[in-house]
Scaffold this motif. Sequence first.
Motif, short mmCIF file in Angstrom:
data_model
loop_
_atom_site.label_atom_id
_atom_site.label_comp_id
_atom_site.label_asym_id
_atom_site.label_seq_id
_atom_site.Cartn_x
_atom_site.Cartn_y
_atom_site.Cartn_z
N VAL A 43 0.96 -1.29 -0.13
CA VAL A 43 0.04 0.06 0.04
C VAL A 43 0.74 1.29 -0.04
O VAL A 43 1.77 1.37 0.88
CB VAL A 43 -0.92 -0.12 1.22
CG1 VAL A 43 -1.81 1.49 1.33
CG2 VAL A 43 -1.64 -1.17 1.34
N TYR A 44 0.74 2.10 -1.03
CA TYR A 44 1.36 3.54 -1.05
C TYR A 44 0.33 4.54 -0.94
O TYR A 44 -0.67 4.31 -1.12
CB TYR A 44 2.42 3.22 -2.07
CG TYR A 44 1.71 3.45 -3.52
CD1 TYR A 44 1.61 4.86 -3.98
CD2 TYR A 44 1.13 2.59 -4.24
CE1 TYR A 44 1.15 5.16 -5.22
CE2 TYR A 44 0.52 2.94 -5.44
CZ TYR A 44 0.49 3.98 -5.90
OH TYR A 44 -0.25 4.10 -7.23
N ARG A 45 0.95 5.77 -0.42
CA ARG A 45 0.43 6.77 -0.44
C ARG A 45 -0.46 7.38 -1.44
O ARG A 45 -1.40 7.89 -1.42
CB ARG A 45 1.32 7.96 0.57
CG ARG A 45 2.02 7.68 1.68
CD ARG A 45 2.85 8.28 2.01
NE ARG A 45 2.30 9.46 2.92
CZ ARG A 45 2.70 10.88 2.86
NH1 ARG A 45 3.65 11.05 1.93
NH2 ARG A 45 2.16 11.73 3.53
N GLY A 46 0.24 7.39 -2.69
CA GLY A 46 -0.17 8.02 -4.10
C GLY A 46 0.90 8.77 -4.79
O GLY A 46 2.14 8.89 -4.41
N LYS A 47 0.46 9.40 -5.91
CA LYS A 47 1.56 9.76 -6.81
C LYS A 47 2.18 11.25 -6.22
O LYS A 47 3.47 11.41 -6.50
CB LYS A 47 0.97 10.52 -8.21
CG LYS A 47 0.17 11.49 -8.15
CD LYS A 47 -0.06 12.09 -9.35
CE LYS A 47 -0.85 13.40 -9.36
NZ LYS A 47 0.06 14.37 -9.26
N HIS A 48 1.54 11.73 -5.26
CA HIS A 48 2.01 12.91 -4.72
C HIS A 48 3.50 12.56 -3.64
O HIS A 48 4.05 13.50 -3.26
CB HIS A 48 1.05 13.61 -3.63
CG HIS A 48 0.67 12.89 -2.41
ND1 HIS A 48 -0.31 11.99 -2.46
CD2 HIS A 48 1.25 12.92 -1.36
CE1 HIS A 48 -0.49 11.28 -1.35
NE2 HIS A 48 0.55 11.84 -0.50
#
Length: 178
Positions: free
Chosen positions: A41-46
């Motif tokens: 699980v990763y936070r996102g493109k930001h």
Amino acid sequence: MYTQKMHPATTFPDVSATLSTGETVSLTNKEEGCDWKMVAVYRGKHCPICTKFLNKLEDYKGRLRELNIDLVAVSGDSKAQLDEHLDDLSITFPIAYGLSQEDMEKLGLYISKPRSDKETDHNFAEPALFVVNEKNDIHIAEIANAPFVRPDLEQLVSGLEFIRNPDNNYPIRGTFKG
């Protein structure tokens, strides 16, 4: 907000997300020939740290496959955000978007609000990594509340090589209930 953590040796919840190809899949679906699954699980493109981590994870895909461990990454980003993020990623493993806040909570993830509109436009999960065995039970769980905490991938994959060796008979750890 406090989260309800999932425990080792319990069943990984049935959570679905949409792959970059547009196909909706359960996060525990395993590619043919694989009986375990790693869910990153990763936070996102930001998050530049996430980008770096996902690109590094690509280096371990082959060793994971040799261990019959399938791999998927997922975030709460939208399709447009994932499409834009793909420009910065050099990965060949499946990556999914659209993890709902309800599913983040079901997974026991820490959830953050964006610091500004520049960061992102939605609440997002902080990083986590799960390794799910052939019974869909959680064999390994790493749940962080900040982007700076990530497993050392060499140590993790070396550990999985040890665990997957039947001669070692290595159990799921952290199951003491007192």
